[in-house]
Each structure stands twice: as structure tokens, then as C-alpha cells.
Design an enzyme around this catalytic site. Structure first.
Site, mmCIF file in Angstrom:
data_model
loop_
_atom_site.group_PDB
_atom_site.id
_atom_site.type_symbol
_atom_site.label_atom_id
_atom_site.label_comp_id
_atom_site.label_asym_id
_atom_site.label_seq_id
_atom_site.Cartn_x
_atom_site.Cartn_y
_atom_site.Cartn_z
ATOM 1 N N SER A 234 0.839 -1.194 0.000
ATOM 2 C CA SER A 234 0.000 0.000 0.000
ATOM 3 C C SER A 234 0.872 1.241 0.000
ATOM 4 O O SER A 234 1.946 1.256 0.615
ATOM 5 C CB SER A 234 -0.920 -0.017 1.221
ATOM 6 O OG SER A 234 -0.553 0.998 2.132
ATOM 7 N N LYS A 235 0.381 2.264 -0.678
ATOM 8 C CA LYS A 235 1.241 3.441 -0.805
ATOM 9 C C LYS A 235 1.392 4.187 0.507
ATOM 10 O O LYS A 235 2.308 4.966 0.684
ATOM 11 C CB LYS A 235 0.773 4.359 -1.934
ATOM 12 C CG LYS A 235 -0.514 5.077 -1.701
ATOM 13 C CD LYS A 235 -0.735 6.055 -2.841
ATOM 14 C CE LYS A 235 -2.172 6.540 -2.815
ATOM 15 N NZ LYS A 235 -2.565 7.286 -3.963
ATOM 16 N N ARG A 236 0.473 3.955 1.438
ATOM 17 C CA ARG A 236 0.610 4.617 2.734
ATOM 18 C C ARG A 236 1.659 3.944 3.601
ATOM 19 O O ARG A 236 2.306 4.566 4.414
ATOM 20 C CB ARG A 236 -0.724 4.632 3.476
ATOM 21 C CG ARG A 236 -1.528 5.884 3.192
ATOM 22 C CD ARG A 236 -2.948 5.753 3.665
ATOM 23 N NE ARG A 236 -3.682 4.719 2.942
ATOM 24 C CZ ARG A 236 -4.163 4.884 1.719
ATOM 25 N NH1 ARG A 236 -4.013 6.019 1.101
ATOM 26 N NH2 ARG A 236 -4.816 3.904 1.114
ATOM 27 N N ARG A 237 1.834 2.639 3.403
ATOM 28 C CA ARG A 237 2.696 1.890 4.310
ATOM 29 C C ARG A 237 4.019 1.478 3.675
ATOM 30 O O ARG A 237 5.054 1.432 4.314
ATOM 31 C CB ARG A 237 1.913 0.646 4.749
ATOM 32 C CG ARG A 237 2.524 -0.168 5.834
ATOM 33 C CD ARG A 237 1.626 -1.365 6.128
ATOM 34 N NE ARG A 237 1.162 -1.997 4.907
ATOM 35 C CZ ARG A 237 -0.084 -2.433 4.713
ATOM 36 N NH1 ARG A 237 -0.981 -2.316 5.637
ATOM 37 N NH2 ARG A 237 -0.424 -2.976 3.560
#
Ligand code: GLU
Length: 469
Positions: A234-237
Site C-alpha cells: 500500500s502506498k501509505r505503508r
């Protein structure tokens, strides 16, 4: 029949490594089948309509080896709005879709659950179109939808479990499911190779193909890419942007080799192979359907091997964006004060064997090109213990008297200086290294000092000595 595949990213401002993997698989499949690769930018969401985002996609593809001009497109989904609306209209007129004015709350109140699908309330109400009414597809009550998937066999879905899904919103705009199908149809796509995340959409989309009277494509849902905790990247993580890897100094050749190993491997016990071998041997049908682990450590190791395999001139050229800040890479972390190409060429072979990503070149050679070395204070504290001042004094005197300023002589000189103090070479080197390069680790010390030159080396040793007073 000519095979036509497509890569259909939605612009998001960055290029996901999973997308890069799907693009490469499409690319190779098209090549193997003598087919055509189509690029379609799925930009119907107005917020995603930024030209620089499209440019980002084109340049990321270019970098990974899918060169501009060598494929069809880019086509833009937004320019097919007429086709999308016409298809929605056709489905409505043919009785395959109906208007619905239920709100989410209405459906929840009737079904008693926020998870239940649409209950078909408006199916037979015969509502005419009107602002605010969504258009829903009338899914068949019976039978099943068999998806032919090159990787997953024939996943089969019971039609009665598929809700009457929305194909156009209350403002008349078609949703992704429909736009994506209509575009594939309009562009004559024969094989849809895309991420597993879309598999749940596929029976719905295949029903749309059927309802619109066109033979559906062959599907291939390539495995989801996960991190070490088996979570979808995921791009957030996670670090998912291809650009981030590029800017850190991963080589495109290493990256694309690694990406192709997500769920597939070449014959024999090989992983690092020339691209031509991958193009020959890759078989979409052999891709493992299970989630594929994106192992950054392994990618780093791969990259190190690719770096070491470069002819030295290519290695030197590949380092330039980090050294001279030519601007092809995102702002370099460091601007040399006095870059000297010959000095760099002299140490480049030593650096080539030591770095795993190109950006690491900076910390290895910055001491050569800065007026004063960047002193790492922790390294300083570690190296400048008792006896360091005396050792530096002796080293300065001995180096100053050297006839020939070469690595061999420098080494034997410092060895002798250390021996007089009962120190092994490693111990004797530490204060000298920190004084000259600012760090405790780096390129072989004596070669570094040879290239740095007598004058600058002595100046740095003396400066360190002054600091120790
Ligand atoms: N635009 C979709 C996405 O980026 C692609 C859908 C597809 O490949 O069919 O996920």
C-alpha cells in the site's frame, strides 16, 4: 486474430510497482503473440486528469523498457464518454438495465444489513430516466458466469449471487465497470491481463460483454503483490512508487528482471537473467496465482549484482546524476563543490563493488569533492580515542616525508606508524580515515588518499589534529 492487450492505469501521481509488473507482463505477452500493446489512461475521474500524471506514467513505462512510440496510444478514457453513454443507453433500451432511485439507506433499511447487495427493489418498477436515478444492470437470475482465466483456470460465479450493480450514476456518468468494458470493446482488446484485485469485477464485466453482444476477452489476473507481512503493498505503508526506486538508484534492468520474478521464474536455477531470456521463456500460463512477495532486500541484492556487471564506463555514466546533479533524477541530496571527473574515474572501480544502489555513491566519494569532509560526529567520537592525537602527529610527519604518494607506500607507512605504537593497521587507520573522509566506513583508505592527493590529505589530518587539542 491479432492479440491486443492493454495496460490501463488510473493516474494517481505515482507509478505502482505492481502496475509496472502488469505492464511488463502485457508487453511480453503481446510481443510473444505478435500482438499489439495498447496504453489507455483511465482518467474519467476529473481529479485524476492532470497532464503531469500522464507524463509520469509515460516516463515510468519508458524507464522500465516500454518505450514511447513503440505501442498504441495513449488513449484516454475521458475521450470515450460518448461510447460509454451510448452503451448504457443500449443496455437500458434492450431491457438489460433499469433506473433505480433507492438510496443506500433505503436498501439497508429493507435488507437490515449494510453489507447486503442491492435487493432488486426497482427491477420491475419501470422508472423512466431522471436526474438522480442510477442505472442498474439486470443480472440474470439463473445460470453461471464462467471466466476463462489463463492463470486461474475457470473461476465460476453463480449469477444469482451477483447483485444488480450500478452502471451509471444518478448524474448519468458511467462507472468504472462499464467504461472499462466499453473501452476494451472499442479498442478490440482480446486479452485482459491485470491485477488480481479486479477478479471480483470480472463476472460483472463479462455479463456486460455478453449483454452488449460481444465475445468477452480472455482474462489473466496476475497475483497481488504483498509485503513481508503478507499485506497488499500500500502506498501509505510501503515503498511502492517505481519512481522512488528509480530515484534511489535502482537500475531499470535490475528492476524489470526482479518484477518479472513476482510469481514466475526462468528455467534452471536462475533468477538474474538477460531480458531476452525472460522474453523467450516467460509464460503467462505459468504465473503462480498466489500472492507474490515484493522483497526489497532481494531487489537490493539484485541491483548490486547488476551494478557490478556494468562495464566501468557505464557505471561512471550511471552515477552522474547523483554526482553532478544534472537534474534527470529528483533533487540530488548533495551538490559537489569541486567535481573532478578524473578523480571519480580513479575510485569508481572501488565503489562499483561496494554499493547496492547508485545513490550510495555519494557517501562513498563525497570526501573527494568537498572542500572539507562531512564529519560524521558519531564516527569521530568512535575513532578519536586516546592516542589518536599522537597517532595523527606521527602519520602527518610520515606522510609528509613520503617520496611517492601511492596507495602502497601510504599503507606501509601507516603500518609502521601503527606498529611503533603497538597498533594493528585497522586500529591505526581509524583516526586517519575519519579525519580524511569523515566516516568510519568507505572505500579502501589508501587508494582514497592517493586520489585525494598529498596536499588535501595533509590539510585534513592537520585540521583534525587541531580539533583534538
Ligand atoms: N484502471 C484500473 C486500475 O488502475 C485498471 C483496470 C483494468 O486493468 O481493467 O486498477
Amino acid at each position: 486474430m491479432t492479440v491486443r492487450v492493454r495496460f490501463a492505469p488510473s493516474p494517481t501521481g505515482m507509478f505502482h510497482v505492481g502496475g509496472a509488473r502488469s505492464a511488463l507482463q502485457n508487453w511480453i505477452y503481446a510481443k510473444q503473440q505478435g500482438g499489439v500493446f495498447v496504453l489507455r489512461i483511465e482518467d474519467t475521474d476529473a481529479a485524476r486528469n492532470k497532464p503531469e500524471w500522464t507524463e509520469g506514467i509515460l516516463s515510468a513505462l519508458d524507464w522500465i523498457g516500454i518505450a514511447r512510440g513503440s505501442y498504441e496510444g495513449p488513449h484516454f478514457q475521458s475521450s470515450y464518454a460518448g461510447e460509454h453513454r451510448a452503451a448504457a443507453q443500449r443496455l437500458y433500451e434492450g431491457g438489460r438495465a433499469y433506473y433505480c432511485d433507492c438510496t443506500r439507506e433505503d436498501v439497508q433499511a429493507r435488507t437490515g444489513s449494510q453489507y447486503a447487495g442491492y435487493d432488486g427493489f426497482c427491477r420491475d418498477r419501470g422508472l423512466p430516466p431522471a436526474e438522480g436515478r442510477a442505472l442498474r444492470f439486470r443480472t440474470p437470475d439463473e445460470g453461471e458466469t464462467v471466466v476463462v482465466d489463463l492463470i486461474r483456470g475457470e473461476p465460476t460465479f453463480e449469477n444469482k449471487l451477483i447483485e444488480d450493480f450500478v452502471i451509471a450514476r444518478g448524474d448519468g456518468s458511467p462507472v468504472f465497470l462499464l467504461a472499462n468494458v466499453v473501452d476494451d470493446m472499442t479498442m478490440g482488446i482480446t486479452h485482459v491481463i491485470r491485477a488480481e484485485e479486479h477478479l471480483p469485477n470480472t463476472p460483472k464485466q463479462q455479463l456486460l460483454w455478453d449483454a452488449l453482444g460481444v465475445k468477452p476477452p480472455v482474462w489473466a489476473h496476475v497475483p497481488v503483490v504483498v509485503n513481508e507481512k503478507r499485506q497488499k503493498l500500500s502506498k501509505r505503508r510501503d515503498k511502492v512508487a517505481l519512481e522512488a526506486y528509480r530515484d534511489e538508484g535502482y537500475l531499470a534492468a535490475a528492476m524489470r528482471n526482479y518484477l518479472m520474478l513476482l510469481g514466475w521464474a526462468p528455467s534452471g536455477d536462475r533468477e538474474i537473467v538477460p531480458w531476452s531470456v525472460i522474453e523467450d521463456e516467460f509464460r503467462l500460463e505459468e504465473v503462480n496465482p498466489s500472492p507474490a512477495f515484493f522483497d526489497e532486500k532481494k531487489l537490493r541484492a539484485f541491483n548490486g549484482e547488476y551494478i557490478r556487471a556494468l562495464p566501468i564506463e557505464e557505471f561512471i555514466a550511471a552515477c552522474q546524476p547523483w554526482l553532478a546533479g544534472t537534474g534527470t533524477i529528483a533533487p540530488p541530496p548533495w551538490q559537489p563543490e569541486e567535481f573532478d571527473a578524473a578523480a571519480f574515474a580513479a575510485v569508481a572501480p572501488l565503489a562499483q563493488t561496494r554499493i547496492a544502489v547508485l545513490s550510495e555513491i555519494v557517501s562513498n566519494v563525497d570526501f573527494l569533492f568537498l572542500a572539507d569532509p562531512l564529519i560524521d560526529e558519531a564516527a569521530w567520537a568512535k575513532a578519536m580515542k586516546e592516542g589518536a592525537a599522537e597517532l595523527l602527529d606521527a602519520a602527518i610527519a610520515a606522510f609528509d616525508g613520503l617520496e611517492s604518494w601511492d596507495a602502497e607506500s601510504l599503507k606501509s607507512t601507516l603500518e609502521a606508524v601503527g606498529a611503533e605504537r603497538g597498533l594493528k593497521l585497522g586500529k591505526a587507520q581509524a583516526p586517519v580515515r575519519v579525519a580524511v573522509t569523515g566516516r568510519t566506513v568507505g572505500l579502501p583508505l589508501f587508494e582514497s588518499i592517493e586520489v585525494l592527493g598529498r596536499e588535501r590529505t595533509l590539510t585534513r589530518l592537520r585540521a583534525a589534529r587541531v580539533r583534538l587539542v
